[in-house]
Design an enzyme around this catalytic site. Structure first.
Site, PDB file in Angstrom:
ATOM      1  N   HIS A   1      -5.894 -18.702  -5.398  1.00 37.81           N
ATOM      2  CA  HIS A   1      -6.674 -17.480  -5.168  1.00 37.81           C
ATOM      3  C   HIS A   1      -8.115 -17.836  -4.786  1.00 37.81           C
ATOM      4  CE1 HIS A   1      -7.894 -13.226  -6.065  1.00 37.81           C
ATOM      5  NE2 HIS A   1      -9.047 -13.821  -6.322  1.00 37.81           N
ATOM      6  N   GLU A   2      -8.752 -18.664  -5.592  1.00 39.68           N
ATOM      7  CA  GLU A   2     -10.157 -19.002  -5.317  1.00 39.68           C
ATOM      8  C   GLU A   2     -10.288 -19.794  -4.009  1.00 39.68           C
ATOM      9  OE1 GLU A   2     -12.351 -17.420  -6.948  1.00 39.68           O
ATOM     10  OE2 GLU A   2     -10.983 -16.759  -8.544  1.00 39.68           O
TER      11      GLU A   2
ATOM     12  N   HIS B   1     -10.765 -17.424  -1.225  1.00 37.16           N
ATOM     13  CA  HIS B   1     -12.174 -16.999  -1.119  1.00 37.16           C
ATOM     14  C   HIS B   1     -13.015 -18.087  -0.442  1.00 37.16           C
ATOM     15  CE1 HIS B   1     -12.211 -13.282  -3.410  1.00 37.16           C
ATOM     16  NE2 HIS B   1     -11.688 -13.842  -4.481  1.00 37.16           N
TER      17      HIS B   1
ATOM     18  N   GLU C   1     -11.296 -10.295  -0.996  1.00 31.93           N
ATOM     19  CA  GLU C   1     -10.063 -10.303  -1.789  1.00 31.93           C
ATOM     20  C   GLU C   1      -8.827 -10.358  -0.903  1.00 31.93           C
ATOM     21  OE1 GLU C   1      -9.298 -10.645  -5.044  1.00 31.93           O
ATOM     22  OE2 GLU C   1     -11.407 -11.129  -5.243  1.00 31.93           O
TER      23      GLU C   1
HETATM   24 ZN    ZN Z   1     -10.919 -12.904  -6.171  1.00 35.26          ZN
END
Ligand code: ZN
Length: 500
Positions: free
Chosen positions: A264-265, A268, A294
């Site tokens: 997830h990170e 980003h 996101e």
């Molecule tokens: Zn996030």
């Protein structure tokens, strides 16, 4: 003209540097600072935030923008110069409404609240956090008053993260999502559930970390411009295009937490590492909005990281890290386990089918807190009853309930909806990507993730903050933020998994 534009860039560079310094102090506070540093750090952050606020609200900047705006109106609106002036003007107009002394008071209050939250969460005791949160909420209500008149008290908060988006628009989108998702979860719960118990057993932290790093490299995260550290709440911090850091937390007895957290990170971080180099040190070297941010992290975490194709490549690698735990577990069993739908207490560990319900709960509570219809003292009770209504669960303690997320201690209001909106945008982008690169799953099976990143770089990342979220989404996908592709995706994926 060029002279004025250069002056604008120089002026804004000071603001950007101060903000990045605040970000670095805050990163350090969460990653390395000893507990005794809280008060001093609060002072430092307050001082730098104050200077940053002065830089973005100075009369010099106002005059420069007044000179540049008429000229910007003559420019190609699609040009970087026009976009820079537009974005700077938006910042200036918003920030000049916020009194400098409020910024200092808020910065101090939120730094203290963060510390109180961390302690309260460790002890699972909301009562010790309550007075700090009350102060943060009071300051946030004061903040809304700077933007009056507004349609809804929540509008100014949403606008901070999603330029232009209104509370009523998000509520309309969520109303569509809620009924369809609740229906889907009901259908899923009536079928047989896959076994996921093997995901909860000892997994060495060092091996989890090594495997996570291996994935980040394959996905394209540039380690010469990044690093990975441990914090109690995972996040990505960018201090410029050359320094984009991610954090995670490891659970030595549960594999998916850190694994999908890191992916997830990474989503980003790829975005922040991918803005056009020409935007470096300007306001355009930012995400378009939190929802667009996101959309990148959720895309990597779920559409990529929870896909069968991804694990066709990575599962044999994972088995070499954990032969004792996974050696006799088949790929298909693993794939079904990581996509198991089960209502859970913790948002960051929630599956794709239930995730948005966690968000809707938070948004409703935030609206109550801002409107004043919900008092902070009643928050744990309200949290628990909402959890029971939407997911059929009651937290066993505050640490796994109302204290689980860091956001409110920072005074972030209006931030949570961006996660769910990001899910929607990720699915909209995904449909477009598959149209243009139909063999993407086959590429993943071979461990090739370059074409995906190149597509995102070209269509999303490079533009940074040039376009507002609705504009960018429409440019790339042909429509504004729309819940139907995400619902299509959920129904297709879980329909296959659960034989619906
Ligand atoms: Zn996030």
């Amino acid at each position: 003209m060029t002279g004025k534009l250069d002056q604008l860039k120089t002026h804004l560079a000071e603001y950007i540097d101060l903000n990045h310094a605040v970000g670095l102090l805050s990163w350090d506070q969460q990653a390395y600072m000893p507990p005794g540093g809280t008060e001093d750090r609060g002072n430092q952050i307050a001082t730098l935030s104050h200077l940053a606020h002065q830089a973005i609200t100075s009369a010099d900047l106002g005059r420069l923008l007044d000179d540049l705006l008429p000229e910007a109106a003559q420019m190609d609106p699609d040009s970087d110069e026009a976009a820079l002036i537009r974005v700077a003007d938006r910042f200036y107009r918003k920030e000049t409404r916020i009194p400098t002394d409020w910024v200092s008071r808020f910065s101090t209050a939120s730094t203290l609240a963060f510390d109180a939250w961390a302690k309260a969460k460790r002890e699972s005791n909301f009562a010790t956090f309550r007075p700090f949160l009350e102060e943060v909420i009071r300051l946030r209500q004061e903040y809304a008053s700077f933007f009056a008149p507004y349609g809804h008290i929540y509008d100014p908060f949403l606008d901070d993260f999603e330029p232009g988006l209104k509370t009523s628009e998000v509520q309309a989108i969520f109303a569509v999502l809620r009924s369809e998702q609740v229906e889907l979860i009901k259908a899923i719960s009536q079928g047989p559930q896959p076994d996921a118990t093997f995901l909860s057993q000892p997994f060495s932290e060092a091996a989890q970390r090594d495997f996570g790093i291996e994935i980040t490299r394959k996905l394209g995260y540039d380690w010469t411009r990044g690093r990975l550290d441990v914090t109690s709440h995972p996040f990505t911090s960018s201090f410029g295009q050359g320094d984009v850091r991610i954090t995670t937390r490891f659970d030595p007895n549960y594999l998916p937490g850190a694994l999908f957290g890191i992916i997830h990170e990474t989503g980003h971080a790829l975005y922040d590492q991918g803005h056009a180099p020409a935007y470096r040190h300007t306001l355009l070297s930012n995400g378009a909005s939190m929802a667009v941010h996101e959309s990148q992290s959720r895309m990597y975490e779920n559409l990529v990281g929870r896909s069968r194709a991804f694990w066709k490549f990575f599962y044999p690698r994972l088995q070499t890290y954990f032969p004792g735990q996974l050696g006799s577990v088949s790929l298909e069993t693993f794939y079904r386990a990581i996509n198991k739908v089960i209502p859970s207490l913790i948002r960051v560990e929630a599956d794709e089918a239930t995730y948005n319900l966690h968000i809707m709960l938070r948004m409703e509570l935030e609206i109550g807190l801002m409107e004043g219809s919900l008092a902070v003292k009643d928050l744990p009770q309200a949290w628990n009853s909402h959890m029971q209504d939407s997911l059929g669960l009651i937290p066993t303690d505050d640490a796994r309930g109302v204290l689980q997320d860091v956001h409110w201690s920072y005074g972030y209001i209006g931030y949570f909806p961006t996660y769910a909106l990001g899910n929607l945008v990720s699915a909209q982008l995904w449909e477009k990507i598959l149209e243009e690169i139909p063999d993407l799953p086959q590429q993943f099976e071979m461990g090739e993730f370059g074409a995906l990143l190149a597509w995102l770089r070209k269509n999303v990342h490079q533009y940074g903050a040039k376009y507002q979220p609705q504009v960018l989404t429409e440019r790339v996908t042909g429509s504004k933020i729309d819940p139907t592709p995400y619902l299509r995706y959920l129904k297709s994926k879980y329909g296959e998994l659960y034989g619906l």
